[in-house]
Design an enzyme around this catalytic site. Structure first.
Site, PDB file in Angstrom:
ATOM      1  N   ASP A 145      42.694  67.013  37.977  1.00 17.18           N
ATOM      2  CA  ASP A 145      41.485  67.514  38.647  1.00 17.18           C
ATOM      3  C   ASP A 145      40.357  66.496  38.745  1.00 17.18           C
ATOM      4  O   ASP A 145      39.239  66.862  39.094  1.00 17.18           O
ATOM      5  CB  ASP A 145      40.942  68.766  37.931  1.00 17.18           C
ATOM      6  CG  ASP A 145      41.557  70.034  38.485  1.00 17.18           C
ATOM      7  OD1 ASP A 145      42.300  69.929  39.484  1.00 17.18           O
ATOM      8  OD2 ASP A 145      41.298  71.106  37.933  1.00 17.18           O
TER       9      ASP A 145
ATOM     10  N   HIS B 244      38.851  38.924  31.059  1.00 16.75           N
ATOM     11  CA  HIS B 244      38.419  40.241  31.549  1.00 16.75           C
ATOM     12  C   HIS B 244      38.678  41.291  30.469  1.00 16.75           C
ATOM     13  O   HIS B 244      39.274  42.334  30.731  1.00 16.75           O
ATOM     14  CB  HIS B 244      39.125  40.596  32.860  1.00 16.75           C
ATOM     15  CG  HIS B 244      38.612  39.821  34.046  1.00 16.75           C
ATOM     16  ND1 HIS B 244      39.138  39.937  35.311  1.00 16.75           N
ATOM     17  CD2 HIS B 244      37.601  38.940  34.161  1.00 16.75           C
ATOM     18  CE1 HIS B 244      38.472  39.140  36.138  1.00 16.75           C
ATOM     19  NE2 HIS B 244      37.543  38.519  35.462  1.00 16.75           N
TER      20      HIS B 244
ATOM     21  N   ASP C  32      29.765  39.606  30.030  1.00 16.32           N
ATOM     22  CA  ASP C  32      29.825  39.354  31.471  1.00 16.32           C
ATOM     23  C   ASP C  32      29.582  40.709  32.109  1.00 16.32           C
ATOM     24  O   ASP C  32      30.426  41.607  32.009  1.00 16.32           O
ATOM     25  CB  ASP C  32      31.217  38.804  31.817  1.00 16.32           C
ATOM     26  CG  ASP C  32      31.388  38.451  33.283  1.00 16.32           C
ATOM     27  OD1 ASP C  32      30.585  38.918  34.113  1.00 16.32           O
ATOM     28  OD2 ASP C  32      32.358  37.722  33.596  1.00 16.32           O
TER      29      ASP C  32
ATOM     30  N   ASP D  13      26.536  39.125  39.004  1.00 16.73           N
ATOM     31  CA  ASP D  13      27.676  38.754  38.156  1.00 16.73           C
ATOM     32  C   ASP D  13      27.185  37.681  37.195  1.00 16.73           C
ATOM     33  O   ASP D  13      27.106  36.515  37.551  1.00 16.73           O
ATOM     34  CB  ASP D  13      28.821  38.244  39.044  1.00 16.73           C
ATOM     35  CG  ASP D  13      30.069  37.890  38.245  1.00 16.73           C
ATOM     36  OD1 ASP D  13      30.115  38.196  37.040  1.00 16.73           O
ATOM     37  OD2 ASP D  13      31.006  37.309  38.831  1.00 16.73           O
TER      38      ASP D  13
ATOM     39  N   HIS E 266      40.013  29.034  34.118  1.00 16.67           N
ATOM     40  CA  HIS E 266      39.716  29.701  35.387  1.00 16.67           C
ATOM     41  C   HIS E 266      38.919  28.760  36.276  1.00 16.67           C
ATOM     42  O   HIS E 266      38.588  27.633  35.875  1.00 16.67           O
ATOM     43  CB  HIS E 266      38.965  31.018  35.156  1.00 16.67           C
ATOM     44  CG  HIS E 266      37.718  30.881  34.331  1.00 16.67           C
ATOM     45  ND1 HIS E 266      36.549  30.360  34.829  1.00 16.67           N
ATOM     46  CD2 HIS E 266      37.468  31.200  33.037  1.00 16.67           C
ATOM     47  CE1 HIS E 266      35.621  30.378  33.877  1.00 16.67           C
ATOM     48  NE2 HIS E 266      36.153  30.873  32.771  1.00 16.67           N
TER      49      HIS E 266
ATOM     50  N   HIS F 135      32.963  31.997  42.641  1.00 17.91           N
ATOM     51  CA  HIS F 135      33.452  32.752  43.796  1.00 17.91           C
ATOM     52  C   HIS F 135      32.255  33.250  44.583  1.00 17.91           C
ATOM     53  O   HIS F 135      31.133  33.294  44.064  1.00 17.91           O
ATOM     54  CB  HIS F 135      34.308  33.931  43.314  1.00 17.91           C
ATOM     55  CG  HIS F 135      33.645  34.719  42.203  1.00 17.91           C
ATOM     56  ND1 HIS F 135      32.700  35.681  42.456  1.00 17.91           N
ATOM     57  CD2 HIS F 135      33.755  34.644  40.852  1.00 17.91           C
ATOM     58  CE1 HIS F 135      32.270  36.168  41.299  1.00 17.91           C
ATOM     59  NE2 HIS F 135      32.878  35.550  40.307  1.00 17.91           N
TER      60      HIS F 135
ATOM     61  N   HIS G 210      33.841  39.665  43.665  1.00 18.28           N
ATOM     62  CA  HIS G 210      34.565  38.544  44.282  1.00 18.28           C
ATOM     63  C   HIS G 210      34.470  38.812  45.773  1.00 18.28           C
ATOM     64  O   HIS G 210      35.296  39.505  46.346  1.00 18.28           O
ATOM     65  CB  HIS G 210      36.021  38.494  43.806  1.00 18.28           C
ATOM     66  CG  HIS G 210      36.142  38.130  42.350  1.00 18.28           C
ATOM     67  ND1 HIS G 210      37.338  37.913  41.727  1.00 18.28           N
ATOM     68  CD2 HIS G 210      35.195  37.912  41.395  1.00 18.28           C
ATOM     69  CE1 HIS G 210      37.131  37.598  40.448  1.00 18.28           C
ATOM     70  NE2 HIS G 210      35.835  37.607  40.224  1.00 18.28           N
TER      71      HIS G 210
ATOM     72  N   GLU H 292      30.301  29.385  36.868  1.00 25.37           N
ATOM     73  CA  GLU H 292      30.640  30.019  35.599  1.00 25.37           C
ATOM     74  C   GLU H 292      31.701  29.274  34.802  1.00 25.37           C
ATOM     75  O   GLU H 292      32.791  29.785  34.577  1.00 25.37           O
ATOM     76  CB  GLU H 292      31.093  31.454  35.856  1.00 25.37           C
ATOM     77  CG  GLU H 292      32.140  31.598  36.964  1.00 25.37           C
ATOM     78  CD  GLU H 292      32.606  33.045  37.116  1.00 25.37           C
ATOM     79  OE1 GLU H 292      32.931  33.653  36.098  1.00 25.37           O
ATOM     80  OE2 GLU H 292      32.643  33.537  38.257  1.00 25.37           O
TER      81      GLU H 292
ATOM     82  N   TYR I 199      37.460  28.355  26.070  1.00 26.32           N
ATOM     83  CA  TYR I 199      38.030  29.444  25.265  1.00 26.32           C
ATOM     84  C   TYR I 199      39.069  28.859  24.318  1.00 26.32           C
ATOM     85  O   TYR I 199      40.055  28.269  24.763  1.00 26.32           O
ATOM     86  CB  TYR I 199      38.679  30.491  26.182  1.00 26.32           C
ATOM     87  CG  TYR I 199      37.783  30.871  27.342  1.00 26.32           C
ATOM     88  CD1 TYR I 199      36.853  31.900  27.235  1.00 26.32           C
ATOM     89  CD2 TYR I 199      37.834  30.153  28.541  1.00 26.32           C
ATOM     90  CE1 TYR I 199      36.006  32.209  28.286  1.00 26.32           C
ATOM     91  CE2 TYR I 199      36.987  30.465  29.602  1.00 26.32           C
ATOM     92  CZ  TYR I 199      36.072  31.498  29.466  1.00 26.32           C
ATOM     93  OH  TYR I 199      35.238  31.796  30.509  1.00 26.32           O
TER      94      TYR I 199
ATOM     95  N   ARG J 165      31.301  31.477  27.959  1.00 23.06           N
ATOM     96  CA  ARG J 165      31.152  31.354  29.418  1.00 23.06           C
ATOM     97  C   ARG J 165      29.670  31.523  29.710  1.00 23.06           C
ATOM     98  O   ARG J 165      29.002  32.344  29.072  1.00 23.06           O
ATOM     99  CB  ARG J 165      31.989  32.404  30.144  1.00 23.06           C
ATOM    100  CG  ARG J 165      31.826  32.372  31.665  1.00 23.06           C
ATOM    101  CD  ARG J 165      32.938  33.127  32.406  1.00 23.06           C
ATOM    102  NE  ARG J 165      32.935  34.560  32.207  1.00 23.06           N
ATOM    103  CZ  ARG J 165      33.788  35.222  31.451  1.00 23.06           C
ATOM    104  NH1 ARG J 165      34.740  34.580  30.791  1.00 23.06           N
ATOM    105  NH2 ARG J 165      33.709  36.540  31.322  1.00 23.06           N
TER     106      ARG J 165
ATOM    107  N   GLU K 220      27.404  32.150  33.167  1.00 24.91           N
ATOM    108  CA  GLU K 220      27.602  32.449  34.595  1.00 24.91           C
ATOM    109  C   GLU K 220      26.285  32.847  35.237  1.00 24.91           C
ATOM    110  O   GLU K 220      25.602  33.756  34.765  1.00 24.91           O
ATOM    111  CB  GLU K 220      28.613  33.596  34.741  1.00 24.91           C
ATOM    112  CG  GLU K 220      28.772  34.080  36.180  1.00 24.91           C
ATOM    113  CD  GLU K 220      29.914  35.062  36.355  1.00 24.91           C
ATOM    114  OE1 GLU K 220      30.230  35.801  35.402  1.00 24.91           O
ATOM    115  OE2 GLU K 220      30.495  35.079  37.456  1.00 24.91           O
TER     116      GLU K 220
END
Ligand code: GLY
Ligand code: MN
Ligand code: MN
Length: 471
Positions: A70, A271, A288, A299, A378, A382, A389, A418, A422, A440, A442
């Site tokens: 539902d 992520h 992030d 972002d 990475h 972007h 993105h 960014e 790591y 990071r 960014e």
């Protein structure tokens, strides 16, 4: 991240005052004006007309996505559909007929008092006319209008990102199956129109830049709240919650993407989706997070020591990422290829990791071999806009580096820069003192003729600024 992707010394009170959204109630319900969508349709229509007579664009809204019993995922309009129509509700289809003096038709869900009592108001035909359609029809009856338009058109330009059933329906209508009794008539063209919209979206109009700035300003408040919450928080959830509660209260109905609030070793997961682990003193906190305001998103990533002071190793790596980011931002100049920022950040990171003894060998060789990719996993950034993105071509791929491409930057483009490093726990051959550190930084950069403008630069970014803010 992640395509395979300041505060000067003023006090915190001054900072908050400066970035608080101007509208007294925040940015709740803020939208671009109708003229924006009129202009976007006119731009697309111009291109459709240039393709020749009989050209029809068919644009499909985002389908609804069930979540569980539902329940649906909260509905957010497809960005291409929104860009061309401003219509926020599901189930809508837009037609742009290049031959017609009244080119814009909207097919919408019918008004339905019972459903509307549960789920809120619908546009209906009357509402569709009010938001700019030249003509409008209720669905499913409006399917006849669609069928007729597809029948009449010689060239159908389809803008449909995620509705598989709808695409199949259009495909069947435009390129029907049949025998050679009929196939002499089968001479229509079906063409993907998404690159046309992507091109329009890739240069931001002033009103869009303002809206992105609002999303950035609201997000800055969220980041500051999360940093303030840091010392008294026991769990990543409290960090993410401080951000999300703040941006929601300032008017962001949606987040541009799920918040990533990884502490300690979780900061190494690009992520990281869980945001529910306990915080340990001395760990770094990476967040992030971006608010969506008026359908445009920020972002932004910051990484800070949850106890307020970087350890020597954290600081060394942080300063390196900062230096890389500075080089990356400087590379966002008109005429430079998008990938210039990645070349700049990766070179700084590679050389710096050699200086710290984490990578070994001659700097040129280490860089050319790409050893640094083990820790900087990475790309550097972007496009940013309606989507985190965002739409837009990156140009010819660089043969070595996948992230970004040769497309020259132009005034009005917005992109992230960014870089990150790591070093998860268990990284073989790396001194344990470096392990469990993920960093990071960014920011959201507007390309201007006067050079790159850091739209999120007011948020503490330098190590000393971060420590001072956390005090
Ligand atoms: N927030 C996702 C990214 O940085 O690409
Ligand atoms: Mn990003
Ligand atoms: Mn991000």
């Amino acid at each position: 991240m992640i395509r395979p992707s300041l505060f000067t010394l003023f006090s915190c009170a001054a900072l908050v005052a400066q970035v608080s959204p101007a509208a007294p109630g925040g940015t709740h319900g803020l939208r671009l004006p109708a003229s924006f969508f009129v202009g976007n349709r006119a731009n697309l229509l111009q291109q459709l007309r240039a393709m020749g007579p009989g050209t029809l664009a068919v644009i499909k809204s985002m389908p609804e996505q069930p979540r569980n019993g539902d329940g649906d995922h909260s509905f957010r309009q497809d960005s291409d559909f929104y860009y061309l129509t401003g219509v926020e509700e599901p189930g809508a289809i837009a037609l742009l007929d290049a031959d017609s003096a009244k080119p814009y038709t909207l097919l919408v869900r019918p008004r339905d008092p019972k459903r509307e009592a549960w789920n809120g108001p619908r546009l209906g035909v009357e509402g569709a006319l009010k938001v700019g359609a030249d003509q409008a029809f209720d669905l499913p009856k409006g399917e006849d209008t669609l069928a007729e338009a597809l029948k009449k058109a010689q060239r159908v330009v389809l803008v449909c990102n995620l509705d598989r059933d709808f695409r199949a329906k259009v495909l069947d209508a435009v390129l029907p199956l049949g025998t050679d009794n009929g196939h002499g008539q089968f001479r229509k063209t079906l063409q993907d129109g998404r690159h046309l919209v992507a091109e329009l979206r890739s240069i931001k109009q002033p009103a869009e830049i303002d809206m992105i700035q609002k999303a950035v300003d609201v997000s800055i408040e969220g980041h500051l709240a999360a940093m303030r919450a840091s010392k008294k928080s026991l769990n990543e959830g409290q960090i993410a919650g401080a951000f999300e509660g703040t941006v929601r209260s300032l008017g962001a109905r949606f987040l541009g993407y799920d918040t990533i609030a990884g502490a300690g070793n979780q900061s190494c997961i690009l992520h990281y989706p869980f945001n529910d682990a306990a915080l340990h003193p001395g760990d770094l906190q990476l967040m992030d997070a971006g608010a969506e305001v008026g359908f445009y998103t920020a972002d932004i990533t910051r990484t800070w020591p949850s106890n307020g002071k970087f350890s020597a190793e954290q600081r060394a790596l942080y300063d390196l990422v900062y230096k890389a980011q500075e080089a990356g931002i400087a590379a966002c100049a008109v005429g430079n290829p998008h990938i210039a920022a990645h070349f700049a950040t990766s070179r700084v990171i590679s050389d710096g990791l050699v200086d710290l003894g984490i990578l070994k060998g001659a700097k040129d060789e280490v860089y050319q071999r790409g050893d640094w990719k083990r820790f900087f996993i990475h790309g550097t950034g972007h496009w940013l806009g309606l989507d985190v993105h965002d739409a837009g071509d990156y140009g010819q791929k660089d043969p070595i580096y996948r992230a970004g491409g040769r497309r020259p930057l132009e005034t009005g483009m917005v992109l992230t820069v960014e870089p990150g490093i790591y070093i998860p726990k268990g990284s073989e051959g790396v001194d344990p003192k470096w392990q469990g550190i993920g960093i990071r930084i960014e920011d959201d950069i507007l390309v201007t003729i006067d050079g790159p403008k850091n739209m999120s630069g007011r948020l503490p970014r330098k190590a000393e600024e971060i420590e001072r803010f956390l005090k």
